[in-house]
Scaffold this active site. Structure first.
Site, PDB file in Angstrom:
ATOM      1  N   THR A   7      -1.839  -9.209   9.862  1.00  0.00           N
ATOM      2  CA  THR A   7      -0.947  -9.522   8.752  1.00  0.00           C
ATOM      3  C   THR A   7       0.434  -9.899   9.246  1.00  0.00           C
ATOM      4  OG1 THR A   7       0.013  -8.701   6.676  1.00  0.00           O
ATOM      5  CG2 THR A   7      -0.227  -7.103   8.435  1.00  0.00           C
ATOM      6  N   GLY A  11       6.043  -5.453   4.904  1.00  0.00           N
ATOM      7  CA  GLY A  11       5.844  -4.254   4.079  1.00  0.00           C
ATOM      8  C   GLY A  11       4.541  -3.559   4.464  1.00  0.00           C
ATOM      9  N   ASP A  70      -6.515  -7.009   2.732  1.00  0.00           N
ATOM     10  CA  ASP A  70      -6.307  -7.933   1.615  1.00  0.00           C
ATOM     11  C   ASP A  70      -6.173  -7.069   0.374  1.00  0.00           C
ATOM     12  OD1 ASP A  70      -6.078 -10.874   1.113  1.00  0.00           O
ATOM     13  OD2 ASP A  70      -7.474 -10.332  -0.475  1.00  0.00           O
ATOM     14  N   GLY A 158       6.630  -6.295  -2.701  1.00  0.00           N
ATOM     15  CA  GLY A 158       5.748  -6.886  -3.718  1.00  0.00           C
ATOM     16  C   GLY A 158       6.014  -6.340  -5.117  1.00  0.00           C
ATOM     17  N   TYR A 159       4.966  -5.843  -5.744  1.00  0.00           N
ATOM     18  CA  TYR A 159       5.034  -5.388  -7.136  1.00  0.00           C
ATOM     19  C   TYR A 159       5.453  -3.917  -7.278  1.00  0.00           C
ATOM     20  CZ  TYR A 159       2.290  -9.676  -7.924  1.00  0.00           C
ATOM     21  OH  TYR A 159       1.852 -10.982  -7.969  1.00  0.00           O
TER      22      TYR A 159
HETATM   23  P1  ITT Z   1      -1.164 -11.145   4.824  1.00  0.00           P
HETATM   24  O1  ITT Z   1      -2.231 -12.044   4.211  1.00  0.00           O
HETATM   25  O2  ITT Z   1      -0.486 -11.751   6.028  1.00  0.00           O
HETATM   26  O3  ITT Z   1      -1.684  -9.753   5.083  1.00  0.00           O
HETATM   27  P2  ITT Z   1       0.040 -11.256   2.185  1.00  0.00           P
HETATM   28  O4  ITT Z   1       1.312 -10.716   1.612  1.00  0.00           O
HETATM   29  O5  ITT Z   1      -0.271 -12.717   1.926  1.00  0.00           O
HETATM   30  O6  ITT Z   1       0.036 -10.951   3.768  1.00  0.00           O
HETATM   31  P3  ITT Z   1      -2.305 -10.555   0.632  1.00  0.00           P
HETATM   32  O7  ITT Z   1      -2.880 -11.911   0.694  1.00  0.00           O
HETATM   33  O8  ITT Z   1      -3.215  -9.364   0.819  1.00  0.00           O
HETATM   34  O9  ITT Z   1      -1.139 -10.351   1.708  1.00  0.00           O
HETATM   35  O10 ITT Z   1      -1.512 -10.430  -0.748  1.00  0.00           O
HETATM   36  C1  ITT Z   1      -1.177  -9.182  -1.214  1.00  0.00           C
HETATM   37  C2  ITT Z   1      -0.040  -9.297  -2.219  1.00  0.00           C
HETATM   38  O11 ITT Z   1      -0.263  -8.286  -3.216  1.00  0.00           O
HETATM   39  C3  ITT Z   1       1.272  -8.950  -1.535  1.00  0.00           C
HETATM   40  O12 ITT Z   1       1.941 -10.107  -1.088  1.00  0.00           O
HETATM   41  C4  ITT Z   1       2.013  -8.216  -2.650  1.00  0.00           C
HETATM   42  O13 ITT Z   1       2.653  -9.131  -3.503  1.00  0.00           O
HETATM   43  C5  ITT Z   1       0.888  -7.537  -3.427  1.00  0.00           C
HETATM   44  N1  ITT Z   1       0.675  -6.174  -2.907  1.00  0.00           N
HETATM   45  C6  ITT Z   1      -0.351  -5.709  -2.122  1.00  0.00           C
HETATM   46  N2  ITT Z   1      -0.179  -4.423  -1.828  1.00  0.00           N
HETATM   47  C7  ITT Z   1       0.971  -4.041  -2.413  1.00  0.00           C
HETATM   48  C8  ITT Z   1       1.697  -2.849  -2.445  1.00  0.00           C
HETATM   49  O14 ITT Z   1       1.304  -1.772  -1.783  1.00  0.00           O
HETATM   50  N3  ITT Z   1       2.836  -2.813  -3.132  1.00  0.00           N
HETATM   51  C9  ITT Z   1       3.286  -3.893  -3.811  1.00  0.00           C
HETATM   52  N4  ITT Z   1       2.679  -5.072  -3.814  1.00  0.00           N
HETATM   53  C10 ITT Z   1       1.516  -5.162  -3.112  1.00  0.00           C
END
Ligand code: ITT
Length: 199
Positions: A7, A11, A70, A158-159
């Site tokens: 990743t 965060g 993911d 994120g959220y």
């Molecule tokens: P990688 O693919 O490089 O791991 P990414 O941010 O694109 O990074 P994802 O495709 O898994 O990762 O998208 C997950 C999204 O969901 C992330 O960008 C956040 O907006 C949200 N998310 C996931 N886990 C979270 C958490 O613990 N707290 C808040 N938001 C979260």
């Protein structure tokens, strides 16, 4: 044991490091240490599918055991959206503020009782092996909760500022990483995969 965390999300990286802090036998790198690995197209229809795809591709580039996460937010009143599109729900490279604004706007007029949601996290482990080709494990963790009416708190990513986990009355961003890392979707999935790694 050497592990690559597939990743670029800082965060996620800091949560993985904190949750695994007492596992001194695991030494972890992330994609930030491998800047030449190309972006992976997350085009599978499930969190598990995308996590397996990320872990396989990164383990091929690094020839090292790889973990990929993911994850995302599923809001019941939005038919499970943003779901697997969580990172891109407000467009490619959307900021946390833009993602949050979109969800809050779509939930305008939705009462507290109908604002149920959950974070879901799939973690895949891929171990390159000369005898078996590749060993793949995938686990999932879920954290149920509710969406607030406005942003609350500064911690996390994120959220986090709009998600109140079940049994609490503050958002993940208010509760802080110490509490989040005990009860979150990621903590639950990581606990399961750590058992497999250490076995
Ligand atoms: P990688 O693919 O490089 O791991 P990414 O941010 O694109 O990074 P994802 O495709 O898994 O990762 O998208 C997950 C999204 O969901 C992330 O960008 C956040 O907006 C949200 N998310 C996931 N886990 C979270 C958490 O613990 N707290 C808040 N938001 C979260």
């Amino acid at each position: 044991m050497k592990l690559v965390l597939a990743t670029q999300n800082s965060g996620k990286i800091s949560e993985f490091r904190q949750i695994l802090a007492d596992k001194s036998c695991i030494s972890m790198r992330s994609l930030l240490d491998y800047p030449t690995i190309p972006d992976i197209n997350e085009n599978r229809s499930t969190f598990a599918g995308n996590s397996i795809k990320k872990a396989i591709e990164v383990s091929k580039h690094t020839d090292t055991a790889t973990l990929a996460d993911d994850s995302g937010l599923e809001v019941d009143a939005l038919n499970g959206n943003p779901g697997i599109l969580s990172a891109r729900y407000a467009g490619k490279n959307a900021t946390s503020d833009q993602l949050i604004s979109k969800v809050l706007k779509e939930l305008e007029g939705t009462p507290d009782t109908k604002r149920t949601a959950r974070f879901r996290c799939a973690i895949a482990l891929v171990i390159p092996s000369c005898t078996d080709g590749m060993v793949i494990e995938v686990v999932e963790g879920i954290c149920e909760g509710k969406i607030t009416f406005q942003k609350q708190g500064e911690d996390g990513f994120g959220y986090d500022p709009i998600f109140v986990p079940l049994g609490y009355n503050q958002t993940f961003a208010e509760l802080g990483t110490e509490i989040k890392n005990k009860i979150s979707h990621r903590a639950k999935a990581l606990k399961l995969i750590t058992k497999i790694i250490l076995a």
